[in-house]
Design an enzyme around this catalytic site. Structure first.
Site, PDB file in Angstrom:
ATOM      1  N   TYR A  71       0.838  -1.204   0.000  1.00  0.00           N
ATOM      2  CA  TYR A  71       0.000   0.000   0.000  1.00  0.00           C
ATOM      3  C   TYR A  71       0.870   1.251   0.000  1.00  0.00           C
ATOM      4  O   TYR A  71       2.049   1.189   0.315  1.00  0.00           O
ATOM      5  CB  TYR A  71      -0.900   0.024   1.238  1.00  0.00           C
ATOM      6  CG  TYR A  71      -1.909  -1.078   1.266  1.00  0.00           C
ATOM      7  CD1 TYR A  71      -3.150  -0.938   0.641  1.00  0.00           C
ATOM      8  CD2 TYR A  71      -1.626  -2.282   1.896  1.00  0.00           C
ATOM      9  CE1 TYR A  71      -4.076  -1.964   0.665  1.00  0.00           C
ATOM     10  CE2 TYR A  71      -2.548  -3.321   1.922  1.00  0.00           C
ATOM     11  CZ  TYR A  71      -3.770  -3.153   1.303  1.00  0.00           C
ATOM     12  OH  TYR A  71      -4.687  -4.165   1.322  1.00  0.00           O
ATOM     13  N   CYS A  72       0.229   2.374  -0.292  1.00  0.00           N
ATOM     14  CA  CYS A  72       0.870   3.681  -0.282  1.00  0.00           C
ATOM     15  C   CYS A  72       1.648   3.861   1.023  1.00  0.00           C
ATOM     16  O   CYS A  72       1.075   3.606   2.079  1.00  0.00           O
ATOM     17  CB  CYS A  72      -0.196   4.771  -0.393  1.00  0.00           C
ATOM     18  SG  CYS A  72       0.335   6.424   0.005  1.00  0.00           S
ATOM     19  N   PRO A  73       2.889   4.298   1.052  1.00  0.00           N
ATOM     20  CA  PRO A  73       3.704   4.706  -0.096  1.00  0.00           C
ATOM     21  C   PRO A  73       4.637   3.603  -0.596  1.00  0.00           C
ATOM     22  O   PRO A  73       5.638   3.910  -1.227  1.00  0.00           O
ATOM     23  CB  PRO A  73       4.520   5.853   0.487  1.00  0.00           C
ATOM     24  CG  PRO A  73       4.810   5.384   1.887  1.00  0.00           C
ATOM     25  CD  PRO A  73       3.621   4.543   2.319  1.00  0.00           C
ATOM     26  N   ASP A  85      -2.551  -1.125  -5.768  1.00  0.00           N
ATOM     27  CA  ASP A  85      -3.123  -0.079  -4.934  1.00  0.00           C
ATOM     28  C   ASP A  85      -3.520   1.086  -5.850  1.00  0.00           C
ATOM     29  O   ASP A  85      -2.674   1.726  -6.452  1.00  0.00           O
ATOM     30  CB  ASP A  85      -2.022   0.323  -3.940  1.00  0.00           C
ATOM     31  CG  ASP A  85      -2.375   1.490  -3.061  1.00  0.00           C
ATOM     32  OD1 ASP A  85      -3.580   1.720  -2.863  1.00  0.00           O
ATOM     33  OD2 ASP A  85      -1.464   2.164  -2.572  1.00  0.00           O
TER      34      ASP A  85
END
Lengths: 130, 78
Positions: free
Chosen positions: B15-17, B42
């Site tokens: 997931y981010c980042p 994502d």
């Protein structure tokens, strides 16, 4: 964008996560990022807290983050130090007060500093207080 | 138009980042002119990575939707 300073005063996982993501992305875009961990925000980096993932959460979102595959803030900050221009500082006052040393915390801090040193570092920076 | 990447970074499942950070590491290791593509499952990364590419001064070759993930193709220009 210039210089960004983030004061981590909260030990809440959701806030630490948000701060780490903003800090890491900013640090990779040519910004100098300075993070100052103090109060509960410093205690979130204690070795035993990190090992046991014993952070306070504001609610279900934080609990979900602990259970899912999201990168946690300690790793995000570490990664930012590798790929970007980010420095992390621990608050000396809290360490003195609790009779703790840098060894009680995960290996992430560049130095232990006081408020005066921190204020000197962040002259001209945009400051986020979290 | 399909471009052959010099390097593929598979960041699916992160997931981010995460995907952005994986891409940045690859960009730093490669030479100017190389094409790097990052795979992300994502969706927010698929939207945000192009923003980063623009700000960082690289060239976005394209964002391609694949089967359940996105391929973000970037040319290192500096």
């Amino acid at each position: 964008m210039g210089k960004l300073a983030i004061v981590l005063a909260s030990g809440e996982l959701e806030k630490l996560q948000a701060a780490s993501i903003i800090a890491s992305v900013a640090s990779t875009l040519g910004n100098e990022v300075v993070v100052f961990a103090t109060m509960d925000g410093l205690l979130a980096f204690r070795k035993d807290v990190v090992e046991n993932k014993a952070w306070k959460t504001a609610g279900d979102l934080g609990k979900g983050m602990l259970e899912s595959n999201v990168p946690l803030f300690v790793d995000t900050f570490r990664q930012a130090k590798e790929v970007g221009n980010l420095k992390m500082y621990a608050c000396g006052m809290i360490m003195d007060m609790l009779k703790m040393s840098k060894d009680d915390f995960v290996d992430i801090f560049d130095d232990v500093v006081g408020v005066s040193a921190f204020l000197g570092m962040i002259e001209g920076a945009q400051v986020l207080f979290i | 138009m399909e471009v052959k990447a010099d390097r593929v970074v598979d960041a699916r499942g992160s997931y981010c980042p995460g995907p952005l950070m994986e891409l940045i590491k690859a960009i730093r290791e490669e030479d100017v002119g190389k094409i790097i593509e990052v795979w992300s499952s994502d969706e927010s990364s698929a939207k945000d990575i192009p923003e980063w590419v623009k700000k960082a001064g690289h060239e976005l070759v394209g964002v391609f939707e694949a089967d359940g993930y996105w391929r973000i193709v970037v040319k290192k220009t500096r």
